[in-house]
Design a protein around this motif. Sequence first.
Motif, mmCIF file in Angstrom:
data_model
loop_
_atom_site.group_PDB
_atom_site.id
_atom_site.type_symbol
_atom_site.label_atom_id
_atom_site.label_comp_id
_atom_site.label_asym_id
_atom_site.label_seq_id
_atom_site.Cartn_x
_atom_site.Cartn_y
_atom_site.Cartn_z
ATOM 1 N N GLU A 84 0.809 -1.091 0.178
ATOM 2 C CA GLU A 84 -0.185 0.012 0.120
ATOM 3 C C GLU A 84 0.799 1.239 -0.165
ATOM 4 O O GLU A 84 0.561 2.229 -0.446
ATOM 5 C CB GLU A 84 -1.232 0.252 1.084
ATOM 6 C CG GLU A 84 -1.817 1.140 1.111
ATOM 7 C CD GLU A 84 -2.898 1.270 0.017
ATOM 8 O OE1 GLU A 84 -3.124 2.411 -0.440
ATOM 9 O OE2 GLU A 84 -2.990 0.213 -0.625
ATOM 10 N N ALA A 85 2.078 1.165 0.648
ATOM 11 C CA ALA A 85 2.962 2.192 0.537
ATOM 12 C C ALA A 85 3.531 2.689 -0.689
ATOM 13 O O ALA A 85 3.466 3.774 -1.164
ATOM 14 C CB ALA A 85 4.025 2.179 1.784
ATOM 15 N N MET A 86 3.761 1.557 -1.405
ATOM 16 C CA MET A 86 4.248 1.520 -2.715
ATOM 17 C C MET A 86 3.063 2.332 -3.863
ATOM 18 O O MET A 86 3.305 2.915 -4.573
ATOM 19 C CB MET A 86 4.647 0.366 -3.198
ATOM 20 C CG MET A 86 5.931 -0.232 -2.768
ATOM 21 S SD MET A 86 6.621 -1.758 -3.297
ATOM 22 C CE MET A 86 6.968 -1.292 -4.981
ATOM 23 N N ARG A 87 1.904 1.943 -3.286
ATOM 24 C CA ARG A 87 0.882 2.362 -4.391
ATOM 25 C C ARG A 87 0.632 3.874 -4.138
ATOM 26 O O ARG A 87 0.423 4.696 -5.094
ATOM 27 C CB ARG A 87 -0.442 1.373 -4.112
ATOM 28 C CG ARG A 87 -0.498 0.209 -4.460
ATOM 29 C CD ARG A 87 -1.871 -0.330 -4.270
ATOM 30 N NE ARG A 87 -1.748 -1.856 -4.625
ATOM 31 C CZ ARG A 87 -1.769 -2.901 -3.421
ATOM 32 N NH1 ARG A 87 -1.814 -2.732 -2.356
ATOM 33 N NH2 ARG A 87 -1.450 -4.388 -3.841
ATOM 34 N N ILE A 88 0.800 4.328 -2.805
ATOM 35 C CA ILE A 88 0.524 5.547 -2.450
ATOM 36 C C ILE A 88 1.789 6.450 -3.188
ATOM 37 O O ILE A 88 1.474 7.596 -3.461
ATOM 38 C CB ILE A 88 0.646 5.839 -0.831
ATOM 39 C CG1 ILE A 88 -0.617 5.382 -0.127
ATOM 40 C CG2 ILE A 88 0.948 7.586 -0.417
ATOM 41 C CD1 ILE A 88 -0.679 5.394 1.171
ATOM 42 N N ALA A 89 2.952 6.000 -2.969
ATOM 43 C CA ALA A 89 4.386 6.785 -3.513
ATOM 44 C C ALA A 89 3.938 6.652 -5.040
ATOM 45 O O ALA A 89 4.326 7.913 -5.539
ATOM 46 C CB ALA A 89 5.285 5.709 -3.133
ATOM 47 N N ARG A 90 3.665 5.674 -5.800
ATOM 48 C CA ARG A 90 3.277 5.947 -7.047
ATOM 49 C C ARG A 90 2.052 6.870 -7.498
ATOM 50 O O ARG A 90 2.335 7.630 -8.221
ATOM 51 C CB ARG A 90 2.755 4.360 -7.615
ATOM 52 C CG ARG A 90 4.010 3.644 -7.822
ATOM 53 C CD ARG A 90 3.422 2.253 -8.370
ATOM 54 N NE ARG A 90 4.556 1.305 -8.681
ATOM 55 C CZ ARG A 90 4.612 0.162 -8.910
ATOM 56 N NH1 ARG A 90 3.390 -0.569 -8.452
ATOM 57 N NH2 ARG A 90 5.471 -0.548 -8.779
ATOM 58 N N ARG A 91 1.287 7.160 -6.606
ATOM 59 C CA ARG A 91 0.125 8.099 -6.860
ATOM 60 C C ARG A 91 0.875 9.557 -6.520
ATOM 61 O O ARG A 91 0.309 10.290 -7.258
ATOM 62 C CB ARG A 91 -1.095 7.961 -5.910
ATOM 63 C CG ARG A 91 -1.892 6.622 -6.289
ATOM 64 C CD ARG A 91 -3.380 7.031 -5.652
ATOM 65 N NE ARG A 91 -3.316 6.874 -4.008
ATOM 66 C CZ ARG A 91 -3.416 5.575 -3.430
ATOM 67 N NH1 ARG A 91 -3.568 4.590 -3.954
ATOM 68 N NH2 ARG A 91 -3.424 5.699 -2.116
ATOM 69 N N ILE A 92 1.717 9.607 -5.602
ATOM 70 C CA ILE A 92 2.424 10.844 -5.379
ATOM 71 C C ILE A 92 3.287 11.210 -6.580
ATOM 72 O O ILE A 92 3.197 12.485 -7.121
ATOM 73 C CB ILE A 92 3.148 10.844 -4.116
ATOM 74 C CG1 ILE A 92 2.220 10.765 -2.939
ATOM 75 C CG2 ILE A 92 4.035 12.118 -3.824
ATOM 76 C CD1 ILE A 92 2.850 10.522 -1.642
ATOM 77 N N MET A 93 4.130 10.319 -7.188
ATOM 78 C CA MET A 93 4.779 10.614 -8.147
ATOM 79 C C MET A 93 4.158 10.903 -9.497
ATOM 80 O O MET A 93 4.702 11.588 -10.212
ATOM 81 C CB MET A 93 6.059 9.394 -8.332
ATOM 82 C CG MET A 93 6.689 9.206 -6.959
ATOM 83 S SD MET A 93 7.338 10.967 -6.317
ATOM 84 C CE MET A 93 8.956 10.978 -7.311
ATOM 85 N N THR A 94 3.082 10.350 -9.817
ATOM 86 C CA THR A 94 2.227 10.706 -10.834
ATOM 87 C C THR A 94 1.219 11.756 -10.755
ATOM 88 O O THR A 94 0.549 11.756 -11.867
ATOM 89 C CB THR A 94 1.618 9.208 -11.358
ATOM 90 O OG1 THR A 94 0.525 8.812 -10.427
ATOM 91 C CG2 THR A 94 2.620 8.193 -11.517
ATOM 92 N N ALA A 95 1.274 12.394 -9.901
ATOM 93 C CA ALA A 95 0.294 13.409 -9.568
ATOM 94 C C ALA A 95 1.084 14.686 -10.105
ATOM 95 O O ALA A 95 2.182 14.681 -10.028
ATOM 96 C CB ALA A 95 -0.088 13.643 -8.166
ATOM 97 N N SER A 96 0.171 15.722 -10.335
ATOM 98 C CA SER A 96 0.895 17.076 -10.719
ATOM 99 C C SER A 96 1.292 17.765 -9.581
ATOM 100 O O SER A 96 0.588 17.631 -8.691
ATOM 101 C CB SER A 96 -0.238 18.012 -11.365
ATOM 102 O OG SER A 96 0.371 19.272 -11.808
ATOM 103 N N PRO A 97 2.544 18.486 -9.310
ATOM 104 C CA PRO A 97 3.271 18.703 -10.372
ATOM 105 C C PRO A 97 4.633 17.728 -10.304
ATOM 106 O O PRO A 97 5.457 17.756 -11.208
ATOM 107 C CB PRO A 97 3.958 19.934 -9.981
ATOM 108 C CG PRO A 97 3.697 19.921 -8.678
ATOM 109 C CD PRO A 97 2.752 19.253 -7.971
ATOM 110 N N THR A 98 4.497 16.517 -9.622
ATOM 111 C CA THR A 98 5.667 15.597 -9.463
ATOM 112 C C THR A 98 5.761 14.884 -10.922
ATOM 113 O O THR A 98 6.877 14.188 -11.275
ATOM 114 C CB THR A 98 5.559 14.928 -8.226
ATOM 115 O OG1 THR A 98 4.394 14.047 -8.318
ATOM 116 C CG2 THR A 98 5.849 15.557 -7.167
ATOM 117 N N ARG A 99 4.517 14.557 -11.473
ATOM 118 C CA ARG A 99 4.833 13.704 -12.790
ATOM 119 C C ARG A 99 5.650 14.302 -13.605
ATOM 120 O O ARG A 99 6.323 13.524 -14.468
ATOM 121 C CB ARG A 99 3.522 13.765 -13.336
ATOM 122 C CG ARG A 99 2.880 14.674 -14.324
ATOM 123 C CD ARG A 99 1.614 14.319 -14.858
ATOM 124 N NE ARG A 99 0.575 15.062 -13.974
ATOM 125 C CZ ARG A 99 -0.693 14.872 -13.965
ATOM 126 N NH1 ARG A 99 -1.150 14.177 -14.915
ATOM 127 N NH2 ARG A 99 -1.335 15.799 -13.403
#
Length: 89
Positions: A61-76
């Motif tokens: 779940e932590a990996m899923r959250i990190a992926r959501r953060i990294m693919t959200a604007s502006p980090t994407r």
Amino acid sequence: MLNPVGDYFQLAPDSGVTAIMNILRSESTGNIHVTSRSPNTPPAIRFNFLSAQLDRDVTLEAMRIARRIMTASPTRDIATDEMAPGVAT
């Protein structure tokens, strides 16, 4: 897989972001056993990382959250590619 730090542990010329998942209060337990009477002989260490289902679930779940953060604007725009474990994992 690409080595992000390059050969001989030198930093790669490309920029990057590292996200690390870590269980602070693990339910997994390992053990340490004496293997010899000699103080120079190292003990047998069985870490037993991620042996508890809860630890595996929390890490995923932590990996899923990190992926959501990294693919959200502006980090994407900064994190354009996942090297490991990879989006197919």
